[in-house]
Scaffold this motif. Structure first.
Motif, PDB file in Angstrom:
ATOM      1  N   ARG A 109     147.240  58.996 -37.451  1.00 23.86           N
ATOM      2  CA  ARG A 109     148.297  58.040 -37.788  1.00 23.86           C
ATOM      3  C   ARG A 109     147.841  56.607 -37.507  1.00 23.86           C
ATOM      4  O   ARG A 109     148.033  55.708 -38.329  1.00 23.86           O
ATOM      5  N   LEU A 110     147.224  56.398 -36.332  1.00 22.50           N
ATOM      6  CA  LEU A 110     146.748  55.062 -35.977  1.00 22.50           C
ATOM      7  C   LEU A 110     145.671  54.587 -36.950  1.00 22.50           C
ATOM      8  O   LEU A 110     145.641  53.411 -37.330  1.00 22.50           O
ATOM      9  N   SER A 111     144.798  55.503 -37.362  1.00 25.18           N
ATOM     10  CA  SER A 111     143.749  55.146 -38.318  1.00 25.18           C
ATOM     11  C   SER A 111     144.353  54.737 -39.654  1.00 25.18           C
ATOM     12  O   SER A 111     143.924  53.752 -40.274  1.00 25.18           O
ATOM     13  N   THR A 112     145.361  55.480 -40.108  1.00 26.72           N
ATOM     14  CA  THR A 112     146.023  55.169 -41.376  1.00 26.72           C
ATOM     15  C   THR A 112     146.735  53.830 -41.304  1.00 26.72           C
ATOM     16  O   THR A 112     146.643  53.004 -42.216  1.00 26.72           O
ATOM     17  N   GLU A 113     147.459  53.604 -40.216  1.00 29.62           N
ATOM     18  CA  GLU A 113     148.168  52.332 -40.044  1.00 29.62           C
ATOM     19  C   GLU A 113     147.188  51.164 -39.999  1.00 29.62           C
ATOM     20  O   GLU A 113     147.465  50.086 -40.527  1.00 29.62           O
ATOM     21  N   SER A 114     146.043  51.377 -39.348  1.00 29.78           N
ATOM     22  CA  SER A 114     145.036  50.323 -39.241  1.00 29.78           C
ATOM     23  C   SER A 114     144.470  49.947 -40.608  1.00 29.78           C
ATOM     24  O   SER A 114     144.335  48.757 -40.931  1.00 29.78           O
ATOM     25  N   ILE A 115     144.153  50.936 -41.438  1.00 29.65           N
ATOM     26  CA  ILE A 115     143.561  50.638 -42.743  1.00 29.65           C
ATOM     27  C   ILE A 115     144.594  49.987 -43.666  1.00 29.65           C
ATOM     28  O   ILE A 115     144.262  49.114 -44.472  1.00 29.65           O
ATOM     29  N   ILE A 116     145.870  50.363 -43.542  1.00 31.52           N
ATOM     30  CA  ILE A 116     146.927  49.724 -44.327  1.00 31.52           C
ATOM     31  C   ILE A 116     147.074  48.259 -43.911  1.00 31.52           C
ATOM     32  O   ILE A 116     147.194  47.367 -44.765  1.00 31.52           O
ATOM     33  N   GLU A 117     147.044  48.018 -42.601  1.00 29.44           N
ATOM     34  CA  GLU A 117     147.149  46.645 -42.094  1.00 29.44           C
ATOM     35  C   GLU A 117     145.991  45.787 -42.600  1.00 29.44           C
ATOM     36  O   GLU A 117     146.182  44.636 -42.996  1.00 29.44           O
ATOM     37  N   ARG A 118     144.786  46.346 -42.600  1.00 28.46           N
ATOM     38  CA  ARG A 118     143.619  45.603 -43.090  1.00 28.46           C
ATOM     39  C   ARG A 118     143.725  45.348 -44.594  1.00 28.46           C
ATOM     40  O   ARG A 118     143.319  44.296 -45.093  1.00 28.46           O
ATOM     41  N   TYR A 119     144.276  46.298 -45.336  1.00 23.90           N
ATOM     42  CA  TYR A 119     144.451  46.137 -46.789  1.00 23.90           C
ATOM     43  C   TYR A 119     145.435  45.012 -47.083  1.00 23.90           C
ATOM     44  O   TYR A 119     145.202  44.169 -47.972  1.00 23.90           O
ATOM     45  N   LEU A 120     146.534  44.973 -46.347  1.00 22.85           N
ATOM     46  CA  LEU A 120     147.524  43.913 -46.554  1.00 22.85           C
ATOM     47  C   LEU A 120     146.944  42.549 -46.181  1.00 22.85           C
ATOM     48  O   LEU A 120     147.232  41.537 -46.834  1.00 22.85           O
ATOM     49  N   GLU A 121     146.126  42.521 -45.129  1.00 21.86           N
ATOM     50  CA  GLU A 121     145.451  41.272 -44.752  1.00 21.86           C
ATOM     51  C   GLU A 121     144.517  40.820 -45.878  1.00 21.86           C
ATOM     52  O   GLU A 121     144.424  39.634 -46.190  1.00 21.86           O
ATOM     53  N   TYR A 122     143.836  41.767 -46.505  1.00 22.81           N
ATOM     54  CA  TYR A 122     142.954  41.485 -47.645  1.00 22.81           C
ATOM     55  C   TYR A 122     143.756  40.887 -48.812  1.00 22.81           C
ATOM     56  O   TYR A 122     143.348  39.884 -49.416  1.00 22.81           O
ATOM     57  N   LEU A 123     144.901  41.467 -49.124  1.00 26.20           N
ATOM     58  CA  LEU A 123     145.733  40.955 -50.216  1.00 26.20           C
ATOM     59  C   LEU A 123     146.192  39.525 -49.930  1.00 26.20           C
ATOM     60  O   LEU A 123     146.225  38.683 -50.836  1.00 26.20           O
ATOM     61  N   GLN A 124     146.554  39.247 -48.681  1.00 27.12           N
ATOM     62  CA  GLN A 124     147.040  37.917 -48.338  1.00 27.12           C
ATOM     63  C   GLN A 124     145.927  36.874 -48.404  1.00 27.12           C
ATOM     64  O   GLN A 124     146.093  35.803 -49.002  1.00 27.12           O
ATOM     65  N   LYS A 125     144.784  37.177 -47.795  1.00 24.80           N
ATOM     66  CA  LYS A 125     143.723  36.184 -47.691  1.00 24.80           C
ATOM     67  C   LYS A 125     142.986  35.960 -49.005  1.00 24.80           C
ATOM     68  O   LYS A 125     142.614  34.823 -49.319  1.00 24.80           O
ATOM     69  N   VAL A 126     142.754  37.010 -49.765  1.00 21.81           N
ATOM     70  CA  VAL A 126     141.954  36.888 -50.985  1.00 21.81           C
ATOM     71  C   VAL A 126     142.812  36.546 -52.200  1.00 21.81           C
ATOM     72  O   VAL A 126     142.447  35.692 -53.010  1.00 21.81           O
ATOM     73  N   TYR A 127     143.993  37.177 -52.321  1.00 22.98           N
ATOM     74  CA  TYR A 127     144.822  37.000 -53.522  1.00 22.98           C
ATOM     75  C   TYR A 127     146.117  36.244 -53.247  1.00 22.98           C
ATOM     76  O   TYR A 127     146.933  36.064 -54.154  1.00 22.98           O
ATOM     77  N   LYS A 128     146.328  35.816 -52.007  1.00 21.11           N
ATOM     78  CA  LYS A 128     147.500  35.003 -51.622  1.00 21.11           C
ATOM     79  C   LYS A 128     148.814  35.734 -51.905  1.00 21.11           C
ATOM     80  O   LYS A 128     149.838  35.120 -52.207  1.00 21.11           O
ATOM     81  N   ILE A 129     148.777  37.055 -51.801  1.00 27.56           N
ATOM     82  CA  ILE A 129     149.974  37.873 -51.982  1.00 27.56           C
ATOM     83  C   ILE A 129     150.703  37.955 -50.640  1.00 27.56           C
ATOM     84  O   ILE A 129     150.111  38.333 -49.629  1.00 27.56           O
ATOM     85  N   ALA A 130     151.980  37.606 -50.631  1.00 27.57           N
ATOM     86  CA  ALA A 130     152.741  37.536 -49.381  1.00 27.57           C
ATOM     87  C   ALA A 130     153.404  38.871 -49.064  1.00 27.57           C
ATOM     88  O   ALA A 130     153.980  39.514 -49.943  1.00 27.57           O
ATOM     89  N   VAL A 131     153.315  39.281 -47.802  1.00 27.59           N
ATOM     90  CA  VAL A 131     154.027  40.464 -47.322  1.00 27.59           C
ATOM     91  C   VAL A 131     155.384  40.008 -46.798  1.00 27.59           C
ATOM     92  O   VAL A 131     155.468  39.332 -45.772  1.00 27.59           O
ATOM     93  N   LEU A 132     156.437  40.359 -47.502  1.00 26.64           N
ATOM     94  CA  LEU A 132     157.779  39.887 -47.152  1.00 26.64           C
ATOM     95  C   LEU A 132     158.506  40.832 -46.211  1.00 26.64           C
ATOM     96  O   LEU A 132     159.280  40.408 -45.359  1.00 26.64           O
ATOM     97  N   ASN A 133     158.266  42.114 -46.384  1.00 26.85           N
ATOM     98  CA  ASN A 133     158.979  43.104 -45.587  1.00 26.85           C
ATOM     99  C   ASN A 133     158.147  44.383 -45.555  1.00 26.85           C
ATOM    100  O   ASN A 133     157.498  44.723 -46.537  1.00 26.85           O
ATOM    101  N   GLU A 134     158.177  45.097 -44.437  1.00 32.19           N
ATOM    102  CA  GLU A 134     157.376  46.310 -44.318  1.00 32.19           C
ATOM    103  C   GLU A 134     158.063  47.305 -43.399  1.00 32.19           C
ATOM    104  O   GLU A 134     158.664  46.939 -42.401  1.00 32.19           O
ATOM    105  N   SER A 135     157.975  48.581 -43.769  1.00 31.17           N
ATOM    106  CA  SER A 135     158.459  49.671 -42.929  1.00 31.17           C
ATOM    107  C   SER A 135     157.436  50.797 -42.981  1.00 31.17           C
ATOM    108  O   SER A 135     156.367  50.654 -43.575  1.00 31.17           O
ATOM    109  N   ASP A 136     157.761  51.938 -42.376  1.00 29.16           N
ATOM    110  CA  ASP A 136     156.848  53.081 -42.421  1.00 29.16           C
ATOM    111  C   ASP A 136     156.726  53.647 -43.828  1.00 29.16           C
ATOM    112  O   ASP A 136     155.791  54.402 -44.115  1.00 29.16           O
ATOM    113  N   ARG A 137     157.666  53.295 -44.707  1.00 31.74           N
ATOM    114  CA  ARG A 137     157.698  53.924 -46.025  1.00 31.74           C
ATOM    115  C   ARG A 137     157.393  52.974 -47.183  1.00 31.74           C
ATOM    116  O   ARG A 137     157.098  53.422 -48.284  1.00 31.74           O
TER     117      ARG A 137
END
Length: 258
Positions: A109-137
């Protein structure tokens, strides 16, 4: 420092839009930056959000350009059918991505959450896509009007360019295998008396090179330990042959040789 969820959401959208160099005309962009300095609290939060987009230029502009305390950026932002408008100009759209079910086992679970967090960071920094809201689903995103691949393609690019690349994207401070995988290996013993292959998919050549180097390091260290152990055994046998030992000492040495 307190700001309503509605204003924070609007700030993320506007900082995302202003981070895309070709999205707004120069005058509109400067006007928006000035409005983001309507008060010191808004300015600090806007600078913090700009860091998420790896936008050092915007951080400097928020310090240099004059402020306009009479501007309320929130009222210039409108939503219509998932489309976002700022001063009657369409600047992007909203999108919801759904997550697959997270594993129940803690480490997975921690590994999955970590890779999702890194993916969202990638979207923000490279493509300037904003994360407005997030849950487990789910994850709610603001996507500025620009030419970007679909999210299936973005996921593949993230794996190739960041997660399974040697050095990641240093320009955006996104680490690759040398900073993540190797750092993890340095914190643990590679192997005791043997090793087995990791059951993971090989995504690209960079990952294959890293795994090959790791397996070689495991083999080399295990071989050295076995060689050292055998040398100690040989020395003990020689001592047994040349020394007269008591029955107790003999048993101790025999036990150490097993």
């Amino acid at each position: 420092m307190f700001i309503s969820s509605q204003r924070l959401r609007a700030l993320k959208i506007l900082v995302s839009a202003v981070s895309c160099s070709q999205l707004l005309e120069r005058s509109a962009k400067n006007s928006l930056i000035i409005s983001l300095k309507s008060n010191s609290e808004i300015k600090v939060i806007a600078q913090s959000i700009a860091k998420n987009f790896s936008n050092s230029q915007l951080i400097r502009q928020l310090n240099i350009l004059p402020s306009n305390n009479n501007v309320d950026f929130l009222w210039n932002l409108h939503i219509k059918a998932n489309k976002i408008y700022f001063q009657n100009q369409e600047i992007g759209s909203l999108k919801i991505l759904f997550k697959s079910t997270l594993p129940g086992e803690l480490q997975a679970r921690l590994s999955t959450e970590s890779i999702i967090e890194r993916y969202l960071e990638y979207l923000q920094k490279v493509y300037k896509i904003a994360v407005l809201n997030e849950s487990d689903r789910h994850v709610e995103l603001f996507i500025p009007n620009q030419s970007i691949p679909d999210f299936t393609e973005l996921w593949k690019k993230f794996l190739q360019e960041v997660a399974f690349s040697e050095y990641g994207l240093p320009r955006y401070e996104l680490p690759g295998l040398m900073q993540t995988f190797v750092a993890m290996l340095k914190s643990i013993t590679l192997s005791g008396r043997g090793f087995s292959a990791l059951e993971i998919p090989v995504i690209n050549q960079s990952q294959a090179h890293m795994l090959a180097a790791w397996y070689f390091a495991v083999w080399r260290d295990a071989k050295q330990r076995q060689s050292d152990r055998q040398n100690k055994i040989d020395i003990l046998y020689k001592e047994l042959e040349t020394q007269e030992l008591s029955e107790k000492d003999q048993k101790i040495k025999d036990k150490r040789n097993r």
